[in-house]
Design an enzyme around this catalytic site. Structure first.
Site, PDB file in Angstrom:
ATOM      1  N   HIS A 151       0.836  -1.199   0.000  1.00 34.20           N
ATOM      2  CA  HIS A 151       0.000   0.000   0.000  1.00 34.20           C
ATOM      3  C   HIS A 151       0.869   1.245   0.000  1.00 34.20           C
ATOM      4  CE1 HIS A 151       0.607  -1.417   4.135  1.00 34.20           C
ATOM      5  NE2 HIS A 151       0.656  -0.139   4.497  1.00 34.20           N
ATOM      6  N   HIS A 160       1.122   5.155   0.940  1.00 32.75           N
ATOM      7  CA  HIS A 160       0.549   6.215   1.781  1.00 32.75           C
ATOM      8  C   HIS A 160       0.666   7.550   1.039  1.00 32.75           C
ATOM      9  CE1 HIS A 160       0.494   4.104   5.798  1.00 32.75           C
ATOM     10  NE2 HIS A 160       1.426   3.368   5.217  1.00 32.75           N
TER      11      HIS A 160
HETATM   12  P1  AMP Z   1       1.689   0.281   7.345  1.00 33.48           P
HETATM   13  O1  AMP Z   1       2.261   0.542   8.694  1.00 33.48           O
HETATM   14  O2  AMP Z   1       2.463   0.930   6.230  1.00 33.48           O
HETATM   15  O3  AMP Z   1       1.446  -1.192   7.106  1.00 33.48           O
HETATM   16  O4  AMP Z   1       0.297   1.016   7.311  1.00 33.48           O
HETATM   17  C1  AMP Z   1      -0.930   0.378   7.497  1.00 33.48           C
HETATM   18  C2  AMP Z   1      -1.963   1.457   7.545  1.00 33.48           C
HETATM   19  O5  AMP Z   1      -3.230   0.863   7.420  1.00 33.48           O
HETATM   20  C3  AMP Z   1      -1.961   2.256   8.859  1.00 33.48           C
HETATM   21  O6  AMP Z   1      -1.730   3.634   8.566  1.00 33.48           O
HETATM   22  C4  AMP Z   1      -3.361   2.008   9.413  1.00 33.48           C
HETATM   23  O7  AMP Z   1      -3.901   3.149  10.031  1.00 33.48           O
HETATM   24  C5  AMP Z   1      -4.136   1.614   8.180  1.00 33.48           C
HETATM   25  N1  AMP Z   1      -5.296   0.781   8.417  1.00 33.48           N
HETATM   26  C6  AMP Z   1      -5.357  -0.333   9.160  1.00 33.48           C
HETATM   27  N2  AMP Z   1      -6.598  -0.844   9.140  1.00 33.48           N
HETATM   28  C7  AMP Z   1      -7.331  -0.027   8.350  1.00 33.48           C
HETATM   29  C8  AMP Z   1      -8.693  -0.017   7.935  1.00 33.48           C
HETATM   30  N3  AMP Z   1      -9.574  -0.949   8.316  1.00 33.48           N
HETATM   31  N4  AMP Z   1      -9.114   0.989   7.129  1.00 33.48           N
HETATM   32  C9  AMP Z   1      -8.254   1.949   6.731  1.00 33.48           C
HETATM   33  N5  AMP Z   1      -6.961   1.984   7.091  1.00 33.48           N
HETATM   34  C10 AMP Z   1      -6.510   1.014   7.898  1.00 33.48           C
END
Ligand code: AMP
Length: 139
Positions: free
Chosen positions: A98, A100
């Site tokens: 993903h 950001h």
């Molecule tokens: P990472 O640390 O790069 O894996 O980022 C994962 C991101 O996913 C974090 O910023 C979380 O806030 C986000 N996240 C986790 N669960 C959800 C969800 N159900 N809907 C939207 N964002 C999410």
């Protein structure tokens, strides 16, 4: 492997979806670092950027390219930090690649991406030459 992001794609859990096409989808981060913090993902599950096939990578970048100005305009941001945590050791928590898109504002108290570094190495010229040649040979 099925992550929380696949549940969003399948409509099993709610999300604020801001864009969707055949191969990619974007939605607001549930724990935003700034208003408009958006995640862009391929619909197919790949853990890391390294696993994403060329055609999906092209689609993913096209969606990022489209979303960055849309996000900035929507929240009147001055700039954006656009980044992947690519692997657990880099801070990736959800094992579904993903991107950001984090809106940035003058005086927001945040820093540049250089702030991720821990111990910064002091590399000699010949070490830099070797590393560059090694990367070039694998690219
Ligand atoms: P990472 O640390 O790069 O894996 O980022 C994962 C991101 O996913 C974090 O910023 C979380 O806030 C986000 N996240 C986790 N669960 C959800 C969800 N159900 N809907 C939207 N964002 C999410």
């Amino acid at each position: 492997m099925s992550t929380i992001f696949s549940q969003i794609i399948e409509g099993e859990i709610p999300a604020r979806i801001v864009y969707e096409d055949e191969t990619t989808i974007a939605f607001l981060d549930a724990n935003p670092l700034a208003p408009g913090h958006t995640l862009v993902i391929p619909k197919a599950e790949y853990e890391r950027l390294n696993d994403v096939p060329d055609d999906v990578a092209t689609d993913l970048y096209a969606t990022i390219h489209q979303l960055v100005p849309a996000v900035e305009d929507a929240v009147d941001a001055d700039a954006t930090t656009v980044a992947f945590n690519n692997g657990e050791e880099a801070g990736q928590e959800v094992p579904h690649v993903h991107c950001h898109i984090v809106p940035r504002f003058e005086g927001d108290g945040g820093g540049p991406i250089h702030g991720i570094a821990g111990d910064v190495p002091d590399l000699a010229d010949d070490e830099l030459d070797d590393i560059a040649a090694d990367i070039e040979s694998r690219a």
